[in-house]
Design an enzyme around this catalytic site. Structure first.
Site, short mmCIF file in Angstrom:
data_model
loop_
_atom_site.label_atom_id
_atom_site.label_comp_id
_atom_site.label_asym_id
_atom_site.label_seq_id
_atom_site.Cartn_x
_atom_site.Cartn_y
_atom_site.Cartn_z
N THR A 151 4.36 -5.35 -4.51
CA THR A 151 4.15 -5.80 -3.18
C THR A 151 3.38 -6.95 -2.77
OG1 THR A 151 3.65 -4.25 -2.28
CG2 THR A 151 6.32 -4.24 -1.82
N THR A 188 1.29 2.42 -0.49
CA THR A 188 2.99 2.44 -1.40
C THR A 188 2.35 2.45 -3.18
OG1 THR A 188 4.11 2.15 0.13
CG2 THR A 188 5.48 1.91 -1.83
N THR A 405 7.06 -9.77 8.80
CA THR A 405 7.71 -11.14 8.95
C THR A 405 6.53 -12.13 8.02
OG1 THR A 405 5.84 -11.68 10.84
CG2 THR A 405 8.02 -10.12 11.10
#
Length: 405
Positions: A151, A188, A405
């Site tokens: 990510t 995470t 965003t």
């Protein structure tokens, strides 16, 4: 033990993998990964302690009880956490879709999701993605798989080693993702440890449970424990060593290798902390107990004030003593000796818990390095522990202030 360079899975028998773009990420990067064992494998796992567990965690806590595992699928982009009953049903359907394509049982599928919390997985994209990825499996696919789980990570994280057991070459390979929301108590953070060792499910579980205590559970980026973090391990027996079913010499050979893989992956996660510029380790010696040593070491790398001082190359040793003091460990602060070390040298900054005369210039040179050690001697016992963390920078706030965003 031999360290192996190359792609994930190149040194283990009987596994294939793939990574594809299923459209979960706005960036258009690969975002769906699959690992598949060509034969039945045993598996073990550890999961987040966060009470708000993602749907994939809840499914895996059941499927890990199955005697055999064949596949691990991971989507990146949506965490499928805090998505209620529908999120759970989606997770169940993912296992069914994978099992149908690979002709295995749904209980033999483990899954992981990573990304924004509260966002459901677009199942129309998932169904197409699963068909695509199951037809793309190959040994070389480990490269794409290790990139597809990322990510905010800036680099892929892969570690592979070989050992010899019963005259057979046994491969162990691990891949992980993790950059933010890292404070594992089993962050995470996702990690997959794959081996072709022939080992019982109970013994694999024993190795994994012990291994994470001194690796993933000793790192911190930002103090947040994720809803989705997990470590999954599979062993398919294709190395053809004699079955490891007790804690004998073979067990400890394999455990040493898995410990190494997990420790190195943990350090890679800590170094790749969101916005990080430095990796620092805290070595605590002279503690009364292992638990005291771990509490102290983890408190230091978790301290935002210490992390800021590391970023600024500021030898603010009082912040370290402060973190030790609230760690919950039993020690006498007026016995503590404290040092900063790096490739530029070593400097003692405190003795018996108090300031001593030292060179601020040398201390700054030491702390300007990318890899730094904070060495703490509690002078109270014989136990020790090591933890890893990263500095806290302006970039961390930028990344997380604009994460959605």
């Amino acid at each position: 033990m031999k360290i192996v360079n190359g792609n994930f899975l190149n040194n283990v028998k009987g596994y294939t993998a793939a990574g594809v773009c299923a459209g979960f990420k706005k960036s258009g990067k690969k975002d769906l990964a699959l690992i598949f064992s060509e034969c039945s494998a045993v598996s073990a796992a550890t999961f987040t302690t966060n009470k708000a567990k993602a749907a994939c965690v809840l499914i895996n806590m059941e499927n890990i009880k199955n005697e055999t595992t064949r596949a691990i699928i991971t989507n990146s982009g949506q965490a499928n956490a805090c998505t209620g009953y529908q999120g759970y049903e989606d997770a169940v359907n993912i296992t069914k879709l994978v099992s149908n394509e690979l002709n295995i049982q749904p209980q033999e599928v483990l899954q992981a999701s990573t990304g924004v919390i509260g966002i459901p997985i677009p199942m129309d994209k998932m169904e197409i993605g699963i068909k695509n990825i199951c037809s793309s499996l190959s040994i070389e696919g480990g490269e794409d798989a290790s990139n597809s789980i990322l990510t905010t990570d800036t680099v892929k994280k892969v570690v592979s080693v070989n050992v010899e057991i019963d005259g057979k070459k046994v491969g162990i390979s691990g891949m992980a993702k993790g950059s933010g929301m890292i404070n594992p108590n089993m962050a995470t953070m996702l990690s997959y440890i794959i081996t072709d060792a022939n080992i019982s499910k109970d013994m694999l579980n024993s190795i994994l449970k012990e291994s994470i205590e001194n690796s993933y559970n000793m790192i911190s980026v930002d103090g947040d424990t994720s809803t989705n973090d997990m470590v999954l391990s599979m062993a398919n027996g294709m190395a053809e060593n004699n079955l490891i079913e007790k804690k004998d010499e073979k067990y400890f050979i394999l455990k040493e290798a898995i410990d190494y893989v997990n420790t190195e992956l943990s350090k890679k996660i800590a170094r790749d902390g969101e916005g990080a510029t430095k990796l620092f380790e805290t070595i605590v010696v002279g503690a009364n107990t292992i638990l005291d040593a771990k509490k102290c070491a983890k408190a230091v790398v978790s301290s935002n004030l210490v992390k800021c001082a590391i970023f600024g190359s500021d030898a603010n040793w009082g912040r370290v003593i402060c973190a030790l003091g609230y760690s919950g460990a039993d020690f006498d602060p007026y016995k503590v000796d404290l040092y900063f070390k790096s490739a530029k040298g070593e400097v003692q900054v405190a003795r018996e818990g108090m300031l001593i005369d030292y060179s601020e210039t040398l201390a700054k040179e030491i702390l300007d390095e990318e890899y730094i050690t904070i060495f703490v001697d509690l002078n109270s016992g014989e136990s020790e522990a090591t933890s890893w963390g990263c500095d806290l920078t302006y970039k961390y706030v930028e990344i997380n202030g604009e994460y959605r965003t």
